[in-house]
Each structure stands twice: as structure tokens, then as C-alpha cells.
Write a protein that holds these residues in place. Structure first.
Motif, PDB file in Angstrom:
ATOM      1  N   GLY A   1     -23.194   5.296   3.966  1.00 30.07           N
ATOM      2  CA  GLY A   1     -21.838   5.109   4.469  1.00 30.07           C
ATOM      3  C   GLY A   1     -20.835   4.866   3.358  1.00 30.07           C
ATOM      4  N   ILE A   2     -19.584   5.261   3.618  1.00 28.70           N
ATOM      5  CA  ILE A   2     -18.479   5.021   2.687  1.00 28.70           C
ATOM      6  C   ILE A   2     -17.409   4.233   3.428  1.00 28.70           C
ATOM      7  N   GLU A   3     -16.962   3.158   2.817  1.00 28.61           N
ATOM      8  CA  GLU A   3     -15.984   2.286   3.455  1.00 28.61           C
ATOM      9  C   GLU A   3     -14.736   2.153   2.582  1.00 28.61           C
ATOM     10  N   ILE A   4     -13.650   1.748   3.222  1.00 23.71           N
ATOM     11  CA  ILE A   4     -12.451   1.377   2.476  1.00 23.71           C
ATOM     12  C   ILE A   4     -12.365  -0.144   2.456  1.00 23.71           C
ATOM     13  N   ARG A   5     -11.554  -0.665   1.580  1.00 22.84           N
ATOM     14  CA  ARG A   5     -11.411  -2.115   1.463  1.00 22.84           C
ATOM     15  C   ARG A   5     -10.210  -2.554   2.311  1.00 22.84           C
ATOM     16  N   SER A   6     -10.421  -2.543   3.613  1.00 25.45           N
ATOM     17  CA  SER A   6      -9.327  -2.759   4.569  1.00 25.45           C
ATOM     18  C   SER A   6      -8.593  -4.072   4.336  1.00 25.45           C
ATOM     19  N   GLU A   7      -9.333  -5.141   4.147  1.00 21.89           N
ATOM     20  CA  GLU A   7      -8.701  -6.453   3.990  1.00 21.89           C
ATOM     21  C   GLU A   7      -7.846  -6.513   2.730  1.00 21.89           C
ATOM     22  N   GLU A   8      -8.384  -5.980   1.625  1.00 17.84           N
ATOM     23  CA  GLU A   8      -7.638  -5.989   0.366  1.00 17.84           C
ATOM     24  C   GLU A   8      -6.387  -5.112   0.458  1.00 17.84           C
ATOM     25  N   ILE A   9      -6.515  -3.954   1.126  1.00 18.48           N
ATOM     26  CA  ILE A   9      -5.368  -3.056   1.281  1.00 18.48           C
ATOM     27  C   ILE A   9      -4.269  -3.731   2.095  1.00 18.48           C
ATOM     28  N   ALA A  10      -4.650  -4.359   3.201  1.00 23.21           N
ATOM     29  CA  ALA A  10      -3.664  -5.026   4.059  1.00 23.21           C
ATOM     30  C   ALA A  10      -2.947  -6.145   3.307  1.00 23.21           C
ATOM     31  N   LYS A  11      -3.700  -6.929   2.544  1.00 23.81           N
ATOM     32  CA  LYS A  11      -3.087  -8.022   1.778  1.00 23.81           C
ATOM     33  C   LYS A  11      -2.119  -7.490   0.731  1.00 23.81           C
ATOM     34  N   GLN A  12      -2.517  -6.401   0.053  1.00 29.38           N
ATOM     35  CA  GLN A  12      -1.658  -5.846  -0.990  1.00 29.38           C
ATOM     36  C   GLN A  12      -0.389  -5.235  -0.391  1.00 29.38           C
ATOM     37  N   LEU A  13      -0.518  -4.570   0.746  1.00 29.55           N
ATOM     38  CA  LEU A  13       0.659  -4.002   1.413  1.00 29.55           C
ATOM     39  C   LEU A  13       1.616  -5.110   1.865  1.00 29.55           C
ATOM     40  N   GLN A  14       1.066  -6.168   2.408  1.00 28.14           N
ATOM     41  CA  GLN A  14       1.904  -7.281   2.853  1.00 28.14           C
ATOM     42  C   GLN A  14       2.615  -7.940   1.674  1.00 28.14           C
ATOM     43  N   ALA A  15       1.930  -7.999   0.521  1.00 26.29           N
ATOM     44  CA  ALA A  15       2.540  -8.612  -0.661  1.00 26.29           C
ATOM     45  C   ALA A  15       3.650  -7.738  -1.238  1.00 26.29           C
ATOM     46  N   GLU A  16       3.437  -6.426  -1.260  1.00 32.06           N
ATOM     47  CA  GLU A  16       4.412  -5.525  -1.871  1.00 32.06           C
ATOM     48  C   GLU A  16       5.551  -5.153  -0.921  1.00 32.06           C
ATOM     49  N   PHE A  17       5.318  -5.272   0.378  1.00 29.47           N
ATOM     50  CA  PHE A  17       6.354  -4.947   1.362  1.00 29.47           C
ATOM     51  C   PHE A  17       6.893  -6.228   2.009  1.00 29.47           C
ATOM     52  N   LYS A  18       6.958  -7.291   1.212  1.00 32.80           N
ATOM     53  CA  LYS A  18       7.386  -8.581   1.756  1.00 32.80           C
ATOM     54  C   LYS A  18       8.851  -8.539   2.200  1.00 32.80           C
ATOM     55  N   ALA A  19       9.685  -7.829   1.438  1.00 29.34           N
ATOM     56  CA  ALA A  19      11.113  -7.764   1.781  1.00 29.34           C
ATOM     57  C   ALA A  19      11.335  -6.997   3.083  1.00 29.34           C
ATOM     58  N   THR A  20      10.627  -5.884   3.222  1.00 25.59           N
ATOM     59  CA  THR A  20      10.725  -5.084   4.456  1.00 25.59           C
ATOM     60  C   THR A  20       9.301  -4.820   4.956  1.00 25.59           C
ATOM     61  N   PRO A  21       8.710  -5.764   5.672  1.00 23.46           N
ATOM     62  CA  PRO A  21       7.312  -5.641   6.106  1.00 23.46           C
ATOM     63  C   PRO A  21       7.073  -4.401   6.961  1.00 23.46           C
ATOM     64  N   LEU A  22       5.891  -3.819   6.783  1.00 23.55           N
ATOM     65  CA  LEU A  22       5.505  -2.683   7.612  1.00 23.55           C
ATOM     66  C   LEU A  22       5.182  -3.169   9.022  1.00 23.55           C
ATOM     67  N   PRO A  23       5.588  -2.441  10.042  1.00 25.71           N
ATOM     68  CA  PRO A  23       5.211  -2.798  11.414  1.00 25.71           C
ATOM     69  C   PRO A  23       3.686  -2.805  11.549  1.00 25.71           C
ATOM     70  N   PRO A  24       3.124  -3.756  12.282  1.00 23.31           N
ATOM     71  CA  PRO A  24       1.658  -3.845  12.427  1.00 23.31           C
ATOM     72  C   PRO A  24       1.009  -2.559  12.908  1.00 23.31           C
ATOM     73  N   ASP A  25       1.687  -1.829  13.817  1.00 20.38           N
ATOM     74  CA  ASP A  25       1.078  -0.601  14.323  1.00 20.38           C
ATOM     75  C   ASP A  25       0.986   0.470  13.238  1.00 20.38           C
ATOM     76  N   LYS A  26       1.967   0.501  12.324  1.00 22.24           N
ATOM     77  CA  LYS A  26       1.931   1.479  11.233  1.00 22.24           C
ATOM     78  C   LYS A  26       0.884   1.091  10.188  1.00 22.24           C
ATOM     79  N   LEU A  27       0.749  -0.202   9.945  1.00 22.39           N
ATOM     80  CA  LEU A  27      -0.285  -0.667   9.019  1.00 22.39           C
ATOM     81  C   LEU A  27      -1.669  -0.310   9.553  1.00 22.39           C
ATOM     82  N   GLU A  28      -1.873  -0.537  10.842  1.00 16.56           N
ATOM     83  CA  GLU A  28      -3.161  -0.214  11.459  1.00 16.56           C
ATOM     84  C   GLU A  28      -3.414   1.290  11.441  1.00 16.56           C
ATOM     85  N   ALA A  29      -2.373   2.079  11.680  1.00 12.68           N
ATOM     86  CA  ALA A  29      -2.516   3.537  11.672  1.00 12.68           C
ATOM     87  C   ALA A  29      -2.880   4.039  10.274  1.00 12.68           C
TER      88      ALA A  29
END
Length: 253
Positions: free
Chosen positions: A118-146
Motif C-alpha cells: 500500500g501507498i499512503e499520504i501523510r494526511s495529518e501532516e498535510i492538514a496541519k501544514q495547510l492550516q498553518a500556511e492558510f491561517k490568514a484565509t483558511p481553506l473551507p473544511p470541505d475543500k481541505l477534505e476534497a
């Protein structure tokens, strides 16, 4: 210097080390609690006595053939490596079930390979990094999940043989990290247009290109050890058993 010894007749394995003659110390119940009883030992001689009359040979360990089912630092685990007598190659199983037990070795006729399961992505790390870099204009949860679902789909359908392995080693030998390949990268960027528009897409594209080679967007492949065991060559074993008998007959005559 360590030396791997095989009993040809019964396939028993012994690893000769400088510690074979180190004594053991047991508490001496007949004296004070601080007293210990010295037990002299010679593991190699014990092995040779148990296999007296058998044919012995030295095996050479093949470089870079070590693999383990658990983290390298785990003291209780099962590991495998390959060795050869110059003619045949073998798999050596190295294991113990309890920390206080000595390591044991088992010879296996055949080979092993690592099979990607199996091949996996690092979902938790990606979500944390996106939240940190998009702090000023956070991504909507549905778009992050998509986005995570899209990346997971791409990773799941990627051929691991076409990926570039990163040079850094994982603590777990059955977990290997790879960089995303160019074709998958283009597919990811193109399909991100269905999730993000305008400035959001520009920002997510910059995020992907910035992190495609570091730990955030690396792909983690998980492997399992597949042992391919074959039957022992009987003729060679019979020759090893018969040879001493012939020698005794000649000497007697």
C-alpha cells in the motif's frame, strides 16, 4: 571478528563472536546478596560438540540484505538477511521472543523479497501544514477534505516502481518514502482546478510545488517480507552424510 557457521547436515546456524567465551554471572545463594557465581562458557565449542561428525562451512553475509519486521531499535523482533557459501544462497532468520533470551538463527532455503502492500499520504501532516500556511484565509473544511481525498486517490493508484526513493532511511525498514512522480503531480494540479478557483488555486499550486520534495507531500509505501522457500537439495546432503562413512571404510581397510 564475527563468523557465520552452518552445519551442512542439519542446517543449524551459529554466529561466532568475540563474546562466545564470556562467562555468565548468577547470584550465589550460599553467600551474601552481593556475591555472584561465575559460570564459564564456550558457545562455539558447545555447538561443535552438539554437531560432532557433521560437515561445517562458513557462510558470507551479503551486504545490504538485512531487513526487519519492526523498527531497527527494537530489541525483540524478527529480522532476515541473506548469506552464501559461494554456491548457494540462503535466507537467515534472526529472532528472539523475549529480551532476556539470546538471539537465535534459522537457515531457510530460498529467498525473500519485499512486496508493496500500500501507498499512503501523510494526511495529518498535510492538514496541519495547510492550516498553518492558510491561517490568514483558511481553506473551507470541505475543500481541505476534497484535496486530501484527491491526493489519496492518486497515491493509491501510483506504481511504486516508477517513484523516486528519498535517501533518508525510515526507522521502520518496511516503510519507505518516495517523491511524487511528475505525471502524478500534473494530474494532481489539473484536478485541483475542480476544487479551487482563482487565488485559492494559485495558493494551493504554490503549496504543492513548494512541498512536493519534502516530508509533507512525500508518499509512504508499506511493505511486507515475502519468504520464497524452496526444497533442500537432497543429493548434496546425502553426499555430506556418506563421506565420513567412506573415510572410515578406507581407513579400516
Amino acid at each position: 571478528m564475527n563468523q557465520l557457521i552452518r552445519c551442512v547436515n542439519c542446517d543449524a546456524i551459529f554466529l561466532k563472536t568475540p563474546f562466545d567465551q564470556y562467562p555468565e554471572y548468577d547470584p550465589d545463594s550460599t553467600h551474601s546478596p552481593e556475591s555472584f557465581r561465575t559460570i564459564e562458557k564456550d558457545d562455539l565449542q558447545d555447538f561443535l560438540k552438539n554437531h560432532r561428525g557433521h560437515r561445517m562451512e562458513e557462510l558470507k553475509v551479503l551486504e545490504d540484505s538485512f531487513v526487519s519486521e519492526r523498527d531497527y531499535i527494537e530489541p525483540v523482533k524478527t529480522s532476515y538477511f541473506k548469506a552464501t557459501n559461494g554456491t548457494e544462497k540462503f535466507v537467515i532468520k534472526k529472532f528472539r521472543e523475549k529480551i532476556e533470551e539470546p538471539l537465535r538463527y534459522q537457515l531457510i532455503h530460498g529467498d525473500y523479497c519485499l512486496k508493496c502492500i500500500g501507498i499512503e499520504i501523510r494526511s495529518e501532516e498535510i492538514a496541519k501544514q495547510l492550516q498553518a500556511e492558510f491561517k490568514a484565509t483558511p481553506l473551507p473544511p470541505d475543500k481541505l477534505e476534497a484535496f486530501l481525498k484527491l491526493f489519496h486517490y492518486i497515491a493509491k493508484n501510483t506504481d511504486v516502481n516508477k517513484l523516486e526513493r528519498i535517501p533518508e532511511e525510515s526507522s521502520n525498514p518496511l516503510e519507505i518514502y518516495y517523491r511524487i512522480d511528475d505525471i502524478s503531480l500534473v494530474y494532481l494540479l489539473r484536478n485541483c482546478r475542480n476544487i479551487f478557483q482563482g487565488q485559492e488555486y494559485t495558493a494551493i499550486e504554490d503549496f504543492i510545488r513548494r512541498h512536493k520534495d519534502d516530508g509533507v507531500l512525500l508518499l509512504k509505501a508499506t511493505y511486507r517480507i515475502q519468504i520464497n522457500e524452496v526444497a533442500k537439495k537432497r543429493k548434496r546432503l546425502m553426499a555430506a552424510q556418506i563421506r565420513p562413512e567412506r573415510a572410515r571404510v578406507v581407513a579400516k581397510g
